[in-house]
Design a protein around this motif. Structure first.
Motif, PDB file in Angstrom:
ATOM      1  N   LYS A  59       4.746   3.751   0.427  1.00 23.18           N
ATOM      2  CA  LYS A  59       4.435   4.364   1.718  1.00 23.18           C
ATOM      3  C   LYS A  59       4.350   3.298   2.714  1.00 23.18           C
ATOM      4  O   LYS A  59       3.897   2.209   2.347  1.00 23.18           O
ATOM      5  N   THR A  60       4.458   3.659   4.079  1.00 26.26           N
ATOM      6  CA  THR A  60       4.362   3.087   5.172  1.00 26.26           C
ATOM      7  C   THR A  60       3.057   3.588   6.051  1.00 26.26           C
ATOM      8  O   THR A  60       3.294   4.842   6.218  1.00 26.26           O
ATOM      9  N   PHE A  61       2.081   2.821   6.682  1.00 23.75           N
ATOM     10  CA  PHE A  61       1.052   3.386   7.527  1.00 23.75           C
ATOM     11  C   PHE A  61       1.013   2.848   8.518  1.00 23.75           C
ATOM     12  O   PHE A  61       1.676   1.785   9.138  1.00 23.75           O
ATOM     13  N   ASP A  62       0.329   3.582   9.558  1.00 25.21           N
ATOM     14  CA  ASP A  62       0.205   3.143  10.844  1.00 25.21           C
ATOM     15  C   ASP A  62      -0.712   2.060  11.417  1.00 25.21           C
ATOM     16  O   ASP A  62      -0.449   1.530  12.277  1.00 25.21           O
ATOM     17  N   HIS A  63      -1.647   1.547  10.406  1.00 22.38           N
ATOM     18  CA  HIS A  63      -2.311   0.683  10.396  1.00 22.38           C
ATOM     19  C   HIS A  63      -2.486  -0.324   9.311  1.00 22.38           C
ATOM     20  O   HIS A  63      -1.961  -0.048   8.104  1.00 22.38           O
ATOM     21  N   LYS A  64      -2.975  -1.450   9.334  1.00 21.25           N
ATOM     22  CA  LYS A  64      -3.140  -2.368   8.478  1.00 21.25           C
ATOM     23  C   LYS A  64      -3.823  -1.876   7.471  1.00 21.25           C
ATOM     24  O   LYS A  64      -5.097  -1.245   7.350  1.00 21.25           O
ATOM     25  N   ILE A  65      -3.511  -2.024   6.031  1.00 26.41           N
ATOM     26  CA  ILE A  65      -4.279  -1.811   4.718  1.00 26.41           C
ATOM     27  C   ILE A  65      -5.303  -3.045   4.717  1.00 26.41           C
ATOM     28  O   ILE A  65      -4.965  -4.033   4.775  1.00 26.41           O
ATOM     29  N   THR A  66      -6.339  -2.450   4.331  1.00 24.38           N
ATOM     30  CA  THR A  66      -7.419  -3.131   3.873  1.00 24.38           C
ATOM     31  C   THR A  66      -7.830  -3.143   2.271  1.00 24.38           C
ATOM     32  O   THR A  66      -8.334  -4.063   1.903  1.00 24.38           O
ATOM     33  N   SER A  67      -7.433  -1.915   1.579  1.00 30.90           N
ATOM     34  CA  SER A  67      -8.120  -1.824   0.229  1.00 30.90           C
ATOM     35  C   SER A  67      -7.144  -0.887  -0.438  1.00 30.90           C
ATOM     36  O   SER A  67      -6.728   0.197   0.352  1.00 30.90           O
ATOM     37  N   ILE A  68      -7.017  -1.204  -1.682  1.00 32.33           N
ATOM     38  CA  ILE A  68      -6.120  -0.052  -2.670  1.00 32.33           C
ATOM     39  C   ILE A  68      -6.978   0.274  -3.895  1.00 32.33           C
ATOM     40  O   ILE A  68      -7.452  -0.816  -4.047  1.00 32.33           O
ATOM     41  N   ALA A  69      -6.919   1.551  -4.188  1.00 29.04           N
ATOM     42  CA  ALA A  69      -7.575   1.691  -5.561  1.00 29.04           C
ATOM     43  C   ALA A  69      -6.613   2.738  -6.362  1.00 29.04           C
ATOM     44  O   ALA A  69      -5.901   3.489  -5.518  1.00 29.04           O
ATOM     45  N   PHE A  70      -7.012   3.182  -7.450  1.00 25.63           N
ATOM     46  CA  PHE A  70      -6.189   4.049  -8.121  1.00 25.63           C
ATOM     47  C   PHE A  70      -7.065   4.776  -9.264  1.00 25.63           C
ATOM     48  O   PHE A  70      -8.228   4.201  -9.525  1.00 25.63           O
ATOM     49  N   LYS A  71      -6.715   5.969  -9.756  1.00 30.08           N
ATOM     50  CA  LYS A  71      -7.431   6.621 -10.935  1.00 30.08           C
ATOM     51  C   LYS A  71      -6.098   7.002 -11.633  1.00 30.08           C
ATOM     52  O   LYS A  71      -5.112   7.779 -11.352  1.00 30.08           O
ATOM     53  N   ASP A  72      -6.066   6.199 -12.800  1.00 31.34           N
ATOM     54  CA  ASP A  72      -4.808   6.330 -13.814  1.00 31.34           C
ATOM     55  C   ASP A  72      -5.234   7.185 -14.818  1.00 31.34           C
ATOM     56  O   ASP A  72      -6.072   6.753 -15.732  1.00 31.34           O
ATOM     57  N   PHE A  73      -4.611   8.278 -14.900  1.00 34.80           N
ATOM     58  CA  PHE A  73      -4.724   8.976 -15.977  1.00 34.80           C
ATOM     59  C   PHE A  73      -4.236   8.749 -17.299  1.00 34.80           C
ATOM     60  O   PHE A  73      -2.834   8.423 -17.420  1.00 34.80           O
ATOM     61  N   ASN A  74      -4.746   8.967 -18.524  1.00 31.17           N
ATOM     62  CA  ASN A  74      -4.076   8.735 -19.643  1.00 31.17           C
ATOM     63  C   ASN A  74      -2.878   9.883 -20.022  1.00 31.17           C
ATOM     64  O   ASN A  74      -3.397  10.947 -20.179  1.00 31.17           O
ATOM     65  N   PRO A  75      -1.759   9.336 -20.000  1.00 35.18           N
ATOM     66  CA  PRO A  75      -0.734  10.542 -20.399  1.00 35.18           C
ATOM     67  C   PRO A  75      -0.624  11.226 -21.749  1.00 35.18           C
ATOM     68  O   PRO A  75      -0.307  12.383 -21.614  1.00 35.18           O
TER      69      PRO A  75
ATOM     70  N   TYR B 221       3.726  -0.044 -13.886  1.00 38.05           N
ATOM     71  CA  TYR B 221       3.911  -0.348 -12.784  1.00 38.05           C
ATOM     72  C   TYR B 221       2.490  -1.074 -12.066  1.00 38.05           C
ATOM     73  O   TYR B 221       1.462  -0.466 -12.293  1.00 38.05           O
ATOM     74  N   MET B 222       2.634  -1.857 -10.908  1.00 43.46           N
ATOM     75  CA  MET B 222       1.747  -2.528 -10.244  1.00 43.46           C
ATOM     76  C   MET B 222       1.765  -1.956  -8.466  1.00 43.46           C
ATOM     77  O   MET B 222       3.160  -1.702  -8.302  1.00 43.46           O
ATOM     78  N   LEU B 223       0.980  -1.962  -7.901  1.00 42.90           N
ATOM     79  CA  LEU B 223       0.943  -1.834  -6.464  1.00 42.90           C
ATOM     80  C   LEU B 223       0.570  -2.817  -5.890  1.00 42.90           C
ATOM     81  O   LEU B 223      -0.355  -3.424  -6.061  1.00 42.90           O
ATOM     82  N   ILE B 224       1.134  -3.299  -4.844  1.00 45.19           N
ATOM     83  CA  ILE B 224       1.085  -4.328  -3.897  1.00 45.19           C
ATOM     84  C   ILE B 224       0.993  -3.989  -2.425  1.00 45.19           C
ATOM     85  O   ILE B 224       1.840  -3.344  -1.689  1.00 45.19           O
ATOM     86  N   ALA B 225      -0.233  -4.380  -1.650  1.00 43.05           N
ATOM     87  CA  ALA B 225      -0.596  -3.852  -0.436  1.00 43.05           C
ATOM     88  C   ALA B 225      -0.036  -5.142   0.427  1.00 43.05           C
ATOM     89  O   ALA B 225      -0.571  -6.229   0.239  1.00 43.05           O
ATOM     90  N   SER B 226       0.554  -4.974   1.429  1.00 49.10           N
ATOM     91  CA  SER B 226       1.030  -6.210   2.469  1.00 49.10           C
ATOM     92  C   SER B 226       1.287  -5.501   3.755  1.00 49.10           C
ATOM     93  O   SER B 226       1.999  -4.682   4.059  1.00 49.10           O
ATOM     94  N   GLY B 227       0.468  -5.978   4.795  1.00 50.40           N
ATOM     95  CA  GLY B 227       0.353  -5.498   6.122  1.00 50.40           C
ATOM     96  C   GLY B 227       0.095  -3.947   6.169  1.00 50.40           C
ATOM     97  O   GLY B 227      -0.876  -3.689   5.344  1.00 50.40           O
ATOM     98  N   ASN B 228       0.923  -3.221   6.504  1.00 50.81           N
ATOM     99  CA  ASN B 228       0.591  -1.701   6.590  1.00 50.81           C
ATOM    100  C   ASN B 228       1.698  -1.210   5.565  1.00 50.81           C
ATOM    101  O   ASN B 228       1.682   0.097   5.746  1.00 50.81           O
ATOM    102  N   THR B 229       2.241  -1.811   4.623  1.00 52.86           N
ATOM    103  CA  THR B 229       3.286  -1.291   3.589  1.00 52.86           C
ATOM    104  C   THR B 229       2.659  -1.423   2.294  1.00 52.86           C
ATOM    105  O   THR B 229       2.174  -2.249   1.597  1.00 52.86           O
ATOM    106  N   LEU B 230       2.798  -0.296   1.379  1.00 55.13           N
ATOM    107  CA  LEU B 230       2.368  -0.389  -0.046  1.00 55.13           C
ATOM    108  C   LEU B 230       3.519  -0.450  -0.836  1.00 55.13           C
ATOM    109  O   LEU B 230       4.645   0.547  -0.666  1.00 55.13           O
ATOM    110  N   TYR B 231       3.736  -1.248  -1.763  1.00 57.50           N
ATOM    111  CA  TYR B 231       4.754  -1.311  -2.576  1.00 57.50           C
ATOM    112  C   TYR B 231       4.460  -1.092  -3.930  1.00 57.50           C
ATOM    113  O   TYR B 231       3.395  -0.930  -4.301  1.00 57.50           O
TER     114      TYR B 231
END
Length: 516
Positions: free
Chosen positions: A439-455, A414-424
Motif C-alpha cells: 500500500k501507499t499512504f498520503d503521509h510518511k509511515i512512522t511505525s508498522i506492526a502485525f498480528k500473525d495468526f497461526n494458519p 514474507y517480511m514488510l518494509i516501510a520506506s517513506g510513505n510506501t509499505l513493501y
C-alpha cells in the motif's frame, strides 16, 4: 372346574389392568413437555468488564407452545441470581462465566436448562497500542479488539473502537511523560499463566510499566534498580525473557535484571553494572520461542552474538546469569563475514521460526538479506550459537530509499518494509523471493506492526497496522495469496505524531502459538 374359572378370571383381570396401565403410561409419556427450540439466545457472548448484556431467551415447547405456564430461574455458576424471564448480566471479573437459564413447566414440574457461556475481557485485553507525541508529551492510545465467534463457531478478531490518551484515565489524571520512544509488551512465559502481559513504555522521561488490563502504573523502571540507577541511564530499547529483563542504554550498554519468580513481575532488580564489562551493542532482537535460549545482539563492531541465559530458571548467581555466545559454523558454504565484523550497515533483524532469523545489510547501496538458521551449542560457561544454514539474497534498493521500519511475519514467509510513505513486502522463505508494493499512504509511515495468526489454528490472514506521521492509523488484512491485495479492517485519526505501534497479545500462549 370352579377353581379353574376363578383362576382364568384373575389372569384376565391382570391382563386388563396391565393394558390399562400401559395405556395410561403411554398417555403420560406423550403428555411430557419437551423443548422444541430456543429462540433469541446465543451459545456464547463476549463482553467487556463492567459492560451489561440483557439475556431475554424464549423457549418453545412441544405442548402449549403459544402460552406455556412457566416459572424461571437463572444461575451464574451454581448461585441462583434471578427468577425473572430475563436477566441482565454484568461482571468485572475477567474470565468465562457459565450462566444457566432454567424455565420450569408449572404443570409437570419439568426443568429445562440452557447453558450460556459469557466471556468477560478487559477493554484493554487485546488490540493495537499506539504511542504518539503531542508537543513532546507522550500519548498512549488503544484500538480495542474483541474476540468473537461466527455462527459456525469460527473465531475472529473484531476492532470496535479507539480510546485516546488512556493513561490519565487510570492514573489519577497524571500525564504519561514526555519524549516517547517505544512500546514493549512482556509476559509470564507460561502457556497456562493467567497473569496478563505488562506494557513497558520507553520515553526520555521516566520509562514505566503498566498493568496489562487496568493500564494502571505498576512501577517506574528506575525504581527496580538494586543500588540506584546508573548516571548514564537512558533506555532506548528493552526486552524480557523467561527469567530476565534487558535494557539497552543509549550508550550501547545493556543493563540486566533477573526474575526470582517466573510467575510474577517485579520480583527482581536491575544491576547498575552493565553486562559483559560494559561491552556496547547497537540492537537486541528477541525470539518468542522458549526453545531458543538466547537473544540476538549486534555489537558496535557489527558482530552478531547470542545473549544466553545460563539457567532456564533463576539461581542465586545474580550478576552473571547471562552469557555472551559467539556465532560459529561447520558449514563450508556459510559466509562468516555476514556474521562477524559485518561490512556496511545492518538495517535490522527479525526472528521467523525457532532459532531462525533474517538480517538485512546495506553494503554500499547493495541490500543483502541473510536468512539463517541457528542451533544452541556448548555448555554453561562456554556457550555458542551454531549456524546451520545461511541463504543470501539481494533485495531491491528502491525499497530502502527512505527506510523507516521492518517486520518479519513468522507464519507468512514474507517480511514488510516501510520506506517513506510506501509499505513493501518481500518473501524471505520461498525460492522466488517475490516482492512488491502492499500500500501507499498520503503521509510518511512512522511505525508498522502485525498480528500473525497461526494458519494451523486459525484460517485467517495476517493483520497489519500502519501508523503515520500525521496521526492516522490504518489496520488491514493482507491476502496470503496476493500480498498486493488488502482488506480494510479499521482506521482512526488525530492520534498525534505516531512513534510506535504494537499488537497487544496479553498472554504468552497467544504469542507463542499464534492465537487470537
Amino acid at each position: 372346574m370352579e377353581f379353574m374359572k376363578k383362576y382364568l378370571l384373575i389372569i384376565a383381570a391382570l391382563f386388563s389392568l396391565t393394558s390399562c396401565l400401559d395405556n395410561k403410561l403411554d398417555e403420560s409419556f406423550k403428555d411430557i413437555n419437551e423443548v422444541k427450540r430456543w429462540e433469541n439466545i446465543e451459545e456464547s457472548y463476549s463482553v467487556y468488564a463492567g459492560e451489561e448484556i440483557v439475556l431475554a431467551p424464549q423457549v418453545v415447547l412441544t405442548i402449549d407452545s403459544l402460552n406455556p405456564e412457566l416459572e424461571f430461574e437463572w444461575y451464574v455458576g451454581t448461585e441462583l441470581v434471578s427468577t425473572e424471564p430475563t436477566y441482565t448480566f454484568m461482571s468485572n471479573n475477567i474470565g468465562t462465566h457459565n450462566v444457566t437459564f432454567c424455565p420450569i413447566d408449572k404443570k409437570s414440574g419439568m426443568h429445562f436448562n440452557k447453558l450460556i457461556r459469557i466471556s468477560v475481557q478487559s477493554q484493554y485485553e487485546t488490540g493495537w497500542m499506539v504511542l504518539s507525541e503531542e508537543g513532546n508529551k507522550s500519548i498512549l492510545s488503544i484500538v480495542m479488539g474483541k474476540k468473537e465467534e461466527t455462527e459456525d463457531k469460527v473465531e475472529y478478531l473484531n476492532y470496535i473502537g479507539v480510546r485516546k490518551d488512556i493513561y490519565p484515565l487510570h492514573n489519577d489524571g497524571q500525564s504519561l511523560g514526555s519524549g516517547p520512544r517505544k512500546l514493549v509488551e512482556h509476559y509470564v512465559q507460561d502457556d497456562y499463566a493467567t497473569i496478563p502481559g505488562e506494557i513497558m513504555v520507553l520515553q526520555q522521561d521516566q520509562p514505566l510499566e503498566l498493568h496489562g488490563f487496568s493500564m494502571e502504573r505498576e512501577v517506574f523502571v528506575s525504581d527496580e534498580f538494586l543500588v540506584g540507577i546508573p548516571s548514564n541511564f537512558n533506555v532506548v530499547d528493552a526486552t524480557q525473557s523467561a527469567s530476565g529483563g534487558y535494557l539497552l542504554n543509549a550508550d550501547g550498554t545493556i543493563l540486566y535484571k533477573k526474575n526470582y519468580d517466573l510467575e510474577a513481575y517485579h520480583v527482581g532488580t536491575y544491576s547498575d553494572l552493565p553486562l559483559f564489562d560494559g561491552k556496547k551493542f547497537k540492537s537486541i532482537t528477541p525470539s518468542i520461542y522458549p526453545q531458543t535460549p538466547y537473544l540476538l545482539a549486534l555489537d558496535e563492531e557489527n558482530t552478531l552474538y547470542g545473549i544466553w541465559e545460563k539457567e532456564s530458571r533463576p539461581t542465586g548467581d545474580f550478576y552473571y546469569n547471562a552469557e555472551l555466545a559467539p556465532f560459529f559454523t561447520e558449514e563450508s558454504d556459510v559466509d562468516m563475514s555476514l556474521f562477524q565484523n559485518i561490512e556496511g550497515k545492518v538495517i535490522g533483524s527479525g526472528f521467523h521460526h525457532s532459532d531462525s532469523y533474517v538480517t538485512i545489510i546495506n553494503q554500499n547501496g547493495k541490500y543483502l538479506m541473510n536468512n539463517y538458521q541457528t542451533y544452541p551449542s556448548g555448555s554453561r560457561g562456554n556457550r555458542s550459537v551454531k549456524i546451520l544454514e545461511s541463504r543470501i539474497h539481494e533485495m531491491s534498493a528502491s525499497m530502502f530509499t527512505d527506510f523507516v521500519d521492518m517486520a518479519v511475519l513468522p507464519y507468512r514467509d514474507y517480511m514488510l518494509i516501510a520506506s517513506g510513505n510506501t509499505l513493501y513486502f518481500h518473501e524471505y522463505y520461498r525460492d522466488n523471493f517475490k516482492e512488491g508494493v502492499v500500500k501507499t499512504f498520503d503521509h510518511k509511515i512512522t511505525s508498522i506492526a502485525f498480528k500473525d495468526f497461526n494458519p494451523y489454528r486459525h484460517e485467517a490472514n495476517a493483520h497489519v497496522a500502519v501508523g503515520l506521521e500525521n496521526g492516522d492509523l490504518y489496520i488491514f488484512e493482507i491476502d496470503d495469496d496476493d500480498m498486493t491485495k488488502t482488506t480494510p479492517l479499521f482506521e482512526t485519526h488525530d492520534l498525534g505524531k505516531i512513534v510506535d505501534v504494537i499488537f497487544k497479545y496479553s498472554s504468552w500462549g497467544d504469542v507463542k502459538y499464534g492465537y487470537f
